[in-house]
Design a protein around this motif. Structure first.
Motif, mmCIF file in Angstrom:
data_model
loop_
_atom_site.group_PDB
_atom_site.id
_atom_site.type_symbol
_atom_site.label_atom_id
_atom_site.label_comp_id
_atom_site.label_asym_id
_atom_site.label_seq_id
_atom_site.Cartn_x
_atom_site.Cartn_y
_atom_site.Cartn_z
ATOM 1 N N GLY A 288 35.419 43.611 34.533
ATOM 2 C CA GLY A 288 34.380 42.707 34.060
ATOM 3 C C GLY A 288 33.788 41.920 35.211
ATOM 4 O O GLY A 288 34.466 41.614 36.206
ATOM 5 N N ASP A 289 32.503 41.607 35.075
ATOM 6 C CA ASP A 289 31.815 40.893 36.144
ATOM 7 C C ASP A 289 32.333 39.470 36.345
ATOM 8 O O ASP A 289 32.081 38.847 37.379
ATOM 9 C CB ASP A 289 30.314 40.839 35.852
ATOM 10 C CG ASP A 289 29.663 42.222 35.918
ATOM 11 O OD1 ASP A 289 30.242 43.103 36.591
ATOM 12 O OD2 ASP A 289 28.609 42.399 35.281
ATOM 13 N N GLN A 290 33.043 38.935 35.347
ATOM 14 C CA GLN A 290 33.572 37.569 35.484
ATOM 15 C C GLN A 290 34.761 37.487 36.436
ATOM 16 O O GLN A 290 35.206 36.388 36.793
ATOM 17 C CB GLN A 290 33.975 37.011 34.107
ATOM 18 C CG GLN A 290 35.182 37.671 33.447
ATOM 19 C CD GLN A 290 34.796 38.844 32.554
ATOM 20 O OE1 GLN A 290 33.887 39.604 32.898
ATOM 21 N NE2 GLN A 290 35.489 38.986 31.438
ATOM 22 N N TYR A 291 35.291 38.632 36.851
ATOM 23 C CA TYR A 291 36.440 38.647 37.762
ATOM 24 C C TYR A 291 35.972 38.996 39.168
ATOM 25 O O TYR A 291 35.309 40.032 39.384
ATOM 26 C CB TYR A 291 37.496 39.648 37.287
ATOM 27 C CG TYR A 291 37.951 39.380 35.878
ATOM 28 C CD1 TYR A 291 38.593 38.191 35.544
ATOM 29 C CD2 TYR A 291 37.726 40.316 34.863
ATOM 30 C CE1 TYR A 291 39.003 37.928 34.241
ATOM 31 C CE2 TYR A 291 38.141 40.073 33.563
ATOM 32 C CZ TYR A 291 38.762 38.876 33.251
ATOM 33 O OH TYR A 291 39.154 38.622 31.959
#
Length: 363
Positions: A80-83
């Motif tokens: 995921g882009d949040q990581y």
């Protein structure tokens, strides 16, 4: 071999309560994840020390995944882009993890102390005529805990049945539980001597024999010495503390009642280590009569065995003991343990003990 001895020496120092030098910073960053969905992170593989990244951050190795090149040429985390992706401080390809690290300096690990229950006090105050001024407890026990495999036991099961080390008997004396605990603590003292010898270069067998010197003063009719030696050899490879060892010995000898499991070590509300609460008695017979006698008495209805963290292990009062119906108790577990006597003779011996108790408490 040197690495194994270093780890064992570290376990020995931890068990003996000796402070070690400050750990590297990485060891202060902990990752804890409930992988199996059982509500804690106390199982193998669910805790790990975080590693440093090239930009000075921390990465959790649990679930760590290699980053990939995105459409724009930048590195992206497939989770995921949040990581965020980061290069390990040791070098290599960038990685990411969905699991965060916990700074244990800012969020200290909280550990519950083991139960501090000496049990019923033997030889209490008496009047001028020798009559007991305190409360008489029959088949009294002691609250104690052991820890199954977890972070603080280096994932060794300290509750594992170690075999029948402490020998059973009919056991009418109120001091019997103190005697059994003294035996257990004597073996723990042997552990310390064994660790010292092992760290000095002795083999596990030689170290165990060195530890035997700490328990030779114990009455050999109270303990199986050969099993105690094997017990010491096994404990050399584990991170168990003194109460773990006591419960392991008494439970293996059939003298403990399991009350329940609870969390004994946590960080930010995440459980890292479980413990098993027990009531341990002076004999196997005492444990059996407690287990089958309590359901007959209304005085135990409200509290039962207490809680896993605070087991309720008191003995019977004289009035409670006299109210027990022994004809409704199944003592086959105890009969099976004694092969030298016929069951009829065992029943006679036990009835004699019961009658002796009644005579004592009625005086």
């Amino acid at each position: 071999m040197k690495r194994a001895r270093l780890l064992l020496a570290t376990s020995a120092l931890f068990a003996a309560g000796i402070a070690l030098a400050p750990a590297p910073a990485a060891a202060q960053q902990l990752c804890a994840v409930d992988l199996n969905g059982n509500g804690d992170a106390a199982d193998p593989g669910e805790t790990a020390s975080c590693h440093l990244t090239a930009v000075g951050g921390w990465m959790c190795p649990i679930g760590e995944t290699a980053c990939v090149t995105g459409p724009t040429g930048a590195m992206q985390c497939p989770l995921g882009d949040q990581y965020a992706c980061a290069v390990p401080a040791a070098g290599g390809a960038p990685t990411c993890s969905a699991n965060s690290c916990i700074d244990t300096n800012a969020n200290p690990i909280v550990e519950e102390p083991p139960p501090d229950d000496p049990g019923a006090v033997p030889d209490g105050p008496v009047d001028a005529e020798g009559n007991c001024l305190g409360t008489i407890e029959i088949f009294s026990g002691r609250a104690a805990r052991c820890r199954p495999a977890g972070l603080l036991t280096t994932f060794s099961n300290c509750c594992k049945d170690k075999g029948k080390i402490v020998k059973d008997g009919m056991g009418g004396s109120l001091t019997s539980i103190s005697t059994k605990i003294a035996v257990a603590r004597g073996v723990f003292s042997g552990m310390s001597a064994a660790f010292t010898a092992f760290r000095a270069g002795a083999s596990a067998g030689q170290a165990a024999n060195a530890g035997l010197g700490a328990i030779v003063g114990i009455d050999p009719t109270s303990i199986a010495i050969s099993i105690a030696i094997n017990f010491m050899i096994e404990v050399l490879l584990q991170g168990c503390d003194q109460q773990d060892m006591e419960v392991g010995m008494l439970s293996g000898s059939g003298m403990c009642h399991f009350v329940g499991s609870y969390c004994t070590t946590s960080v930010l509300g995440i459980c890292l280590q479980k413990a098993h609460g027990n009531c341990c008695f002076n004999t196997k017979l005492g444990r059996i009569i407690q287990e089958q006698g309590r359901p007959q008495l209304k005085s135990f209805d409200a509290v039962g065995w207490g809680t896993a963290k605070k087991p309720y292990c008191r003995g019977f009062t004289s009035e409670e003991f006299q109210a027990l119906d022994f004809s409704k108790m199944d003592l086959s577990e105890y009969y099976a343990d004694i092969e030298a006597k016929a069951q009829s003779q065992i029943q006679v011996d036990m009835q004699g003990k019961i009658d002796a108790y009644k005579q004592t408490v009625n005086q």
